[in-house]
Design a protein around this motif. Structure first.
Motif, PDB file in Angstrom:
ATOM      1  N   THR A 281      -4.537 -11.967  20.154  1.00 28.65           N
ATOM      2  CA  THR A 281      -2.779 -10.270  20.658  1.00 28.65           C
ATOM      3  C   THR A 281      -3.336  -9.762  21.664  1.00 28.65           C
ATOM      4  N   LYS A 453       8.358 -17.774  20.700  1.00 28.34           N
ATOM      5  CA  LYS A 453       8.383 -17.303  19.527  1.00 28.34           C
ATOM      6  C   LYS A 453       6.807 -17.817  19.066  1.00 28.34           C
ATOM      7  N   GLU A 454       6.601 -18.656  18.582  1.00 25.96           N
ATOM      8  CA  GLU A 454       5.757 -19.544  18.513  1.00 25.96           C
ATOM      9  C   GLU A 454       4.437 -18.778  18.477  1.00 25.96           C
ATOM     10  N   ILE A 456       4.034 -16.409  20.147  1.00 29.30           N
ATOM     11  CA  ILE A 456       2.930 -15.032  19.296  1.00 29.30           C
ATOM     12  C   ILE A 456       3.418 -14.676  17.612  1.00 29.30           C
ATOM     13  N   GLU A 457       3.487 -15.760  17.159  1.00 24.28           N
ATOM     14  CA  GLU A 457       3.515 -15.408  15.624  1.00 24.28           C
ATOM     15  C   GLU A 457       1.852 -15.923  15.609  1.00 24.28           C
ATOM     16  N   ILE A 458       1.081 -16.621  16.219  1.00 28.28           N
ATOM     17  CA  ILE A 458       0.237 -18.279  16.161  1.00 28.28           C
ATOM     18  C   ILE A 458      -1.153 -16.213  15.368  1.00 28.28           C
ATOM     19  N   LYS A 460      -0.594 -14.097  13.464  1.00 30.24           N
ATOM     20  CA  LYS A 460      -0.734 -13.869  11.995  1.00 30.24           C
ATOM     21  C   LYS A 460      -1.040 -15.199  10.997  1.00 30.24           C
ATOM     22  N   LYS A 461      -0.700 -16.153  11.514  1.00 34.51           N
ATOM     23  CA  LYS A 461      -0.923 -18.001  11.108  1.00 34.51           C
ATOM     24  C   LYS A 461      -2.035 -17.381  10.590  1.00 34.51           C
ATOM     25  N   LYS A 464      -3.696 -15.525   8.200  1.00 33.17           N
ATOM     26  CA  LYS A 464      -3.020 -15.901   6.608  1.00 33.17           C
ATOM     27  C   LYS A 464      -4.911 -17.174   6.616  1.00 33.17           C
ATOM     28  N   CYS A 585       3.355 -25.497  11.944  1.00 35.04           N
ATOM     29  CA  CYS A 585       3.203 -24.635  13.883  1.00 35.04           C
ATOM     30  C   CYS A 585       3.882 -25.748  14.795  1.00 35.04           C
TER      31      CYS A 585
END
Ligand code: G6P
Length: 626
Positions: A281, A453-454, A456-458, A460-461, A464, A585
């Motif tokens: 981030t 978008k993907e 930016i999501e990394i 969070k993944k 997990k 992903c």
């Protein structure tokens, strides 16, 4: 590599030196020593082994004094031993020196000095430098030819250091103490890092900022070929070795103390693995416009048209950074359609590379200090290529010699085995690929927006995925006694296989090889038997069907399979012995998440084998020698 720490001021120097050496332990070393001026005499303590061995050796001996130098040595010339440890004294013990780097012409200098009667105790190049300084101090310029020697009225040791360093070929960061002079010492650098911290009537010197942070945030990064006189009662005086006066440039240190402490984790490596959602981030912060999805990379903005027009990009790097470079090759070629070549910096510098001013050379380096990468950059610059950097350490040498670049902003990485710096490098390379696919219009806008978008999501993944830590620990338990490991991947995930194998060998000392999965049948397949664990990256979309065939080939020979699969996978799960499920992903960004379980697997296996995870044997965090 060697670590340097020095202090002069009003406090007791010894505890500052020891704490500083402990902060530098992560760099990798095999002996340690300190020198203190105590009652005007220099007292030296040194010992092979860790800082804790040095402390045991010193016991209750006198460690008073408010000026001193400390050193951790990573052996180059001569084995780790008390005699080869630093500090090194001059013949009459009037001076004492610590050194990081390599004096390449040490043997010719040693010969001349021996002819003049100097006797050496150690095998080191550093002791030769100490004697050279001493000789110049005693005999003026009969060894070296310095026209400015006679009409210069500054302090003689200051002068002797400058003059002697003119004779040196190679790299150095040094600090020199003088007997009877408890108020000041001298520091100089060329090619090896050195930072000066400025306190209240006190100075700190160190190889990096970590020993300094808790005392001051005012620092000076010494430039190549500069010598500083640090007297606790005076302002810093800096001259070049050619006797030119320099004005010190004082900067504010942006690091925090917490960033270099373990923060509740057992090891720095584990902390850094778990920090990755945040570090990625941080790498992206401020670089993606939330309204337009445009990417802004300030450090390379002025070169964008040159990059768009470039015939090729050459990435130079070493170790883990080289693996990040390989992923960069896949993603930049795939998205931005720019030809990319990835070279080991150590090979590139000696192969008479073909380069023109149309080429862009990007150096990737966590530390920004790797000697081979720095030298390769020099060659690229000589040949007229535009040089850029992707570095983690702010103000490091590579950031200063390149025309521009992108910081990874992963925060200090202390574990020798690189983890969060790697994912930050891959994030920067992804941002570069996306920026240039946007400029070159090589990817339709809709797909581009999906990729952003993907990305930016990394984080969070990854968050997990980190919750699988305990499951990965169980797999580690099964395979901790293996002697060999094979890592297989294809496409974007071939470099991930290389990096997974590197992580395991670095910290657990298990032999491991990474291979493009299809190449297995051209050799490594001969190694496969029931004893052989094989880690296969078999996430969806990345040549999935082909990988399944490779998996079948492994199983047919009895190999034990640990597969990294996409969540919901059925096919691989039915064949593999153990599976780790990865969140879905986009193919281009899978390396960022697929590496996480491999980092954790290595960590747990190393721990179960009682290995020193953060400071593996023989390795150094920042390799400042060839
Ligand atoms: C050393 C480290 C590795 C690192 C390599 C390159 O070998 O142990 O972790 O990948 O140097 O370092 P750099 O600082 O240039 O990325």
């Amino acid at each position: 590599m060697c670590g340097i720490v020095a202090y002069v001021g009003g406090r007791r120097a010894f505890p500052i030196l020891i704490k500083g050496l402990q902060r530098l332990e992560y760099r990798g070393y095999d002996s340690a020593g300190v020198g203190l001026i105590n009652d005007k005499k220099i007292i030296t303590y040194k010992q092979a082994g860790k800082v804790s061995d040095l402390l045991e050796f010193i016991g209750d001996s006198d460690t008073s004094g408010s000026i001193g130098i400390g050193h951790t040595r990573w052996a180059t010339h001569g084995p780790p031993s008390q005699i080869n440890s630093h500090p090194h004294s001059s013949s009459n013990s009037q001076f004492s020196l610590i050194h990081n780097g390599i004096i390449e012409n040490y043997s010719s200098l040693k010969k001349v000095l021996e002819e003049k009667g100097h006797v050496f105790k150690s095998d080191t190049d550093s002791e030769v430098l100490m004697h050279l300084i001493e000789d110049v101090y005693n005999n003026g310029n009969d060894l070296v030819d310095d026209p400015k020697w006679d009409d210069d009225d500054d302090n003689t040791l200051f002068k002797a250091i400058r003059v002697a360093l003119n004779e040196v070929v190679g790299a150095y960061a040094i600090v020199v103490l003088e007997e009877g002079n408890p108020n000041e010492f001298y520091a100089a650098r060329k090619g090896s890092p050195l930072v000066i911290g400025i306190g209240n009537s006190e100075y700190f010197v160190a190889s990096d900022a970590s020993p300094i942070i808790e005392y001051t945030d005012k620092v000076i990064y010494l430039e190549d070929g500069e010598v500083a006189k640090l007297n606790k009662n005076q302002d810093v005086v800096i001259k070049t070795i050619l006797n030119e006066d320099k004005s010190p440039y004082i900067q504010k240190l942006e690091q925090s103390l917490e960033s270099i402490e373990k923060g509740g984790f057992d090891h720095f490596m584990l902390k850094e693995i778990f920090e990755q959602p945040k570090s990625i981030t941080d790498t992206m912060r401020g670089r993606i416009n939330p309204k337009t999805n445009d990417i802004i990379l300030g450090g390379i903005k002025e070169f964008e048209s040159q990059i768009v027009a470039a015939e090729r990009i050459i990435i130079i790097a070493c170790g883990t950074s080289w693996h990040a470079g390989l992923i960069g090759e896949y993603i930049i070629e795939d998205l931005a359609r720019i030809n990319v070549e990835v070279e080991y910096a150590s090979e590139f510098r000696y192969k008479n590379p073909i380069l023109t001013n149309k080429d862009i050379v990007i150096a990737i380096s966590q530390s920004g200090e790797t000697a081979d990468t720095l030298s390769a950059l020099e060659i690229a610059q000589e040949k007229g290529a535009l040089t850029l950097g992707i570095c983690n350490v702010v103000g490091s040498s590579i950031t200063r010699v390149t025309s521009g670049g992108v910081y990874t902003h992963a925060g200090p990485e202390i574990g020798v085995a690189s983890t969060k710096a790697f994912t930050a490098q891959v994030t920067v390379l992804s941002l570069i690929a996306l920026r240039f696919c946007q400029l070159k219009k090589t990817v339709p806008r809709g797909n581009y927006n999906f990729l952003i978008k993907e990305l930016i999501e990394i984080p969070k993944k990854i968050e997990k995925l980190l919750s699988l830590n305990k499951d990965i620990m169980k797999i580690a338990m099964v395979f901790k006694d293996a002697s060999n490991f094979l890592y297989l991947g294809r496409g974007f995930n071939f470099p991930v296989a290389l990096e997974g194998a590197l992580k395991l060998k670095e910290i657990s000392y298990i032999h491991a090889e990474g291979y493009p999965a299809a190449e297995m049948k051209h050799g490594p397949i001969a190694l496969i038997d029931e004893e052989m664990p094989i880690v296969v990256i078999a996430t969806r979309k990345e040549n999935y069907e082909k990988i399944i065939s490779n998996i079948q080939e492994v199983k047919a020979r009895g190999g034990k399979l640990i597969a990294i699969v996409t969540e919901g996978d059925i096919e691989v799960k039915s064949i593999a012995d153990y599976c780790i499920e990865i969140p879905k992903c986009f193919r281009e960004l899978t390396p960022l998440i697929n590496i996480i379980p491999l980092q954790l697997l290595s960590y747990h296996i190393a721990l179960m084998r009682n290995c020193d995870v953060d400071q593996p044997r023989n390795l150094a965090k920042s390799v400042t020698v060839e």
